[in-house]
Design an enzyme around this catalytic site. Sequence first.
Site, PDB file in Angstrom:
ATOM      1  N   LYS A  42       0.820  -1.219   0.000  1.00  0.00           N
ATOM      2  CA  LYS A  42       0.000   0.000   0.000  1.00  0.00           C
ATOM      3  C   LYS A  42       0.844   1.256   0.000  1.00  0.00           C
ATOM      4  O   LYS A  42       1.838   1.327   0.707  1.00  0.00           O
ATOM      5  CB  LYS A  42      -0.900   0.021   1.252  1.00  0.00           C
ATOM      6  CG  LYS A  42      -1.906  -1.098   1.303  1.00  0.00           C
ATOM      7  CD  LYS A  42      -2.720  -1.040   2.565  1.00  0.00           C
ATOM      8  CE  LYS A  42      -3.688  -2.216   2.646  1.00  0.00           C
ATOM      9  NZ  LYS A  42      -4.332  -2.298   3.963  1.00  0.00           N
ATOM     10  N   ARG A  91     -12.904  -8.862   8.810  1.00  0.00           N
ATOM     11  CA  ARG A  91     -14.184  -8.269   8.403  1.00  0.00           C
ATOM     12  C   ARG A  91     -15.051  -9.265   7.649  1.00  0.00           C
ATOM     13  O   ARG A  91     -16.263  -9.233   7.736  1.00  0.00           O
ATOM     14  CB  ARG A  91     -13.936  -7.050   7.504  1.00  0.00           C
ATOM     15  CG  ARG A  91     -13.433  -5.840   8.234  1.00  0.00           C
ATOM     16  CD  ARG A  91     -12.991  -4.794   7.280  1.00  0.00           C
ATOM     17  NE  ARG A  91     -11.940  -5.336   6.422  1.00  0.00           N
ATOM     18  CZ  ARG A  91     -11.219  -4.629   5.580  1.00  0.00           C
ATOM     19  NH1 ARG A  91     -11.461  -3.339   5.459  1.00  0.00           N
ATOM     20  NH2 ARG A  91     -10.283  -5.189   4.856  1.00  0.00           N
ATOM     21  N   SER A 129     -10.175   1.652   5.513  1.00  0.00           N
ATOM     22  CA  SER A 129      -9.442   2.916   5.367  1.00  0.00           C
ATOM     23  C   SER A 129      -9.480   3.369   3.911  1.00  0.00           C
ATOM     24  O   SER A 129      -9.586   4.570   3.628  1.00  0.00           O
ATOM     25  CB  SER A 129      -7.988   2.738   5.796  1.00  0.00           C
ATOM     26  OG  SER A 129      -7.917   2.361   7.141  1.00  0.00           O
TER      27      SER A 129
HETATM   28  O1  PNS Z   1      -3.818  -2.558   7.975  1.00  0.00           O
HETATM   29  P1  PNS Z   1      -3.096  -3.528   7.073  1.00  0.00           P
HETATM   30  O2  PNS Z   1      -2.535  -2.796   5.874  1.00  0.00           O
HETATM   31  O3  PNS Z   1      -3.956  -4.682   6.690  1.00  0.00           O
HETATM   32  O4  PNS Z   1      -1.849  -4.075   7.930  1.00  0.00           O
HETATM   33  C1  PNS Z   1      -0.929  -4.983   7.350  1.00  0.00           C
HETATM   34  C2  PNS Z   1       0.367  -5.039   8.169  1.00  0.00           C
HETATM   35  C3  PNS Z   1       0.986  -3.656   8.277  1.00  0.00           C
HETATM   36  C4  PNS Z   1       0.053  -5.574   9.568  1.00  0.00           C
HETATM   37  C5  PNS Z   1       1.322  -6.027   7.447  1.00  0.00           C
HETATM   38  O5  PNS Z   1       1.524  -5.604   6.131  1.00  0.00           O
HETATM   39  C6  PNS Z   1       2.666  -6.167   8.157  1.00  0.00           C
HETATM   40  O6  PNS Z   1       2.762  -6.876   9.148  1.00  0.00           O
HETATM   41  N1  PNS Z   1       3.698  -5.475   7.617  1.00  0.00           N
HETATM   42  C7  PNS Z   1       5.036  -5.519   8.147  1.00  0.00           C
HETATM   43  C8  PNS Z   1       5.916  -6.460   7.289  1.00  0.00           C
HETATM   44  C9  PNS Z   1       5.643  -7.901   7.697  1.00  0.00           C
HETATM   45  O7  PNS Z   1       6.000  -8.334   8.776  1.00  0.00           O
HETATM   46  N2  PNS Z   1       4.920  -8.647   6.826  1.00  0.00           N
HETATM   47  C10 PNS Z   1       4.444  -9.972   7.166  1.00  0.00           C
HETATM   48  C11 PNS Z   1       5.440 -11.045   6.926  1.00  0.00           C
HETATM   49  S1  PNS Z   1       4.973 -11.912   5.536  1.00  0.00           S
END
Ligand code: PNS
Length: 159
Positions: A42, A91, A129
Site C-alpha cells: 500500500k 471483516r 481505510s
Molecule cells: O492494515 P493492514 O494494511 O492490513 O496491515 C498490514 C500489516 C501492516 C500488519 C502487514 O503488512 C505487516 O505486518 N507489515 C510488516 C511487514 C511484515 O511483517 N509482513 C508480514 C510477513 S509476511
Amino acid sequence: MEKVCIYPGSFDPMTLGHLDIIQRACTLFDRVIVAVLHNPAKKGCFTVEERMEMIRAACAHLPQVEVAAFDGLLVDAVKKSGAHAVVRGLRAISDFESEKTMAQLNAELLPGMETLFMMTKPEHSHVSSSAVREIASFGGDFSRYVPACNVEKIRNHFE
Ligand code: PNS
C-alpha cells in the site's frame, strides 16, 4: 504477569472498525500496543506521525493503549515490544486467506507467536481505510466511518 498484545496495521486512516477492535482488545489484555507498520502493498496517504496522532486522539479514553510505529517485520516489532500476542480484525471471509497466510508466516519467523483474530462487528464489516480515503477524496461524507475527533483532520487533508 502483565498481558500485552500488539494490534498492527496501516491505519491510513484509523476507522471505527479499528477502534472497536482496540476497545475489545482492552477488555482482554492489560496493555494494547497499536502499532503503525508499513504495508509494502500500500502507498501511504497520511504520514505515520499523522496516523499516530489520530489513533492517540481516538484512544484518549483508553489508558491501556499505547501507540507506536515500527519499521520492518511485524515479528521484530513483537520481539521489541515484548507483546504476547498479535491481534487482527477479520471483516469477511475475503480477509481470511491473506490473514491466515500472514499468521502462518509470522509463526514460522517467530515460533510461539500467537495471532488472535477478532470478528469485526457487523456494522463495521464494510468499512475500510481505503473506502474512507476514496469518499473523502471526492468530497463525500465519510464521517460515520471514523472517530468523530478525526473527521476534520481527514477532511482538511483532502481539501
Ligand atoms: O492494515 P493492514 O494494511 O492490513 O496491515 C498490514 C500489516 C501492516 C500488519 C502487514 O503488512 C505487516 O505486518 N507489515 C510488516 C511487514 C511484515 O511483517 N509482513 C508480514 C510477513 S509476511
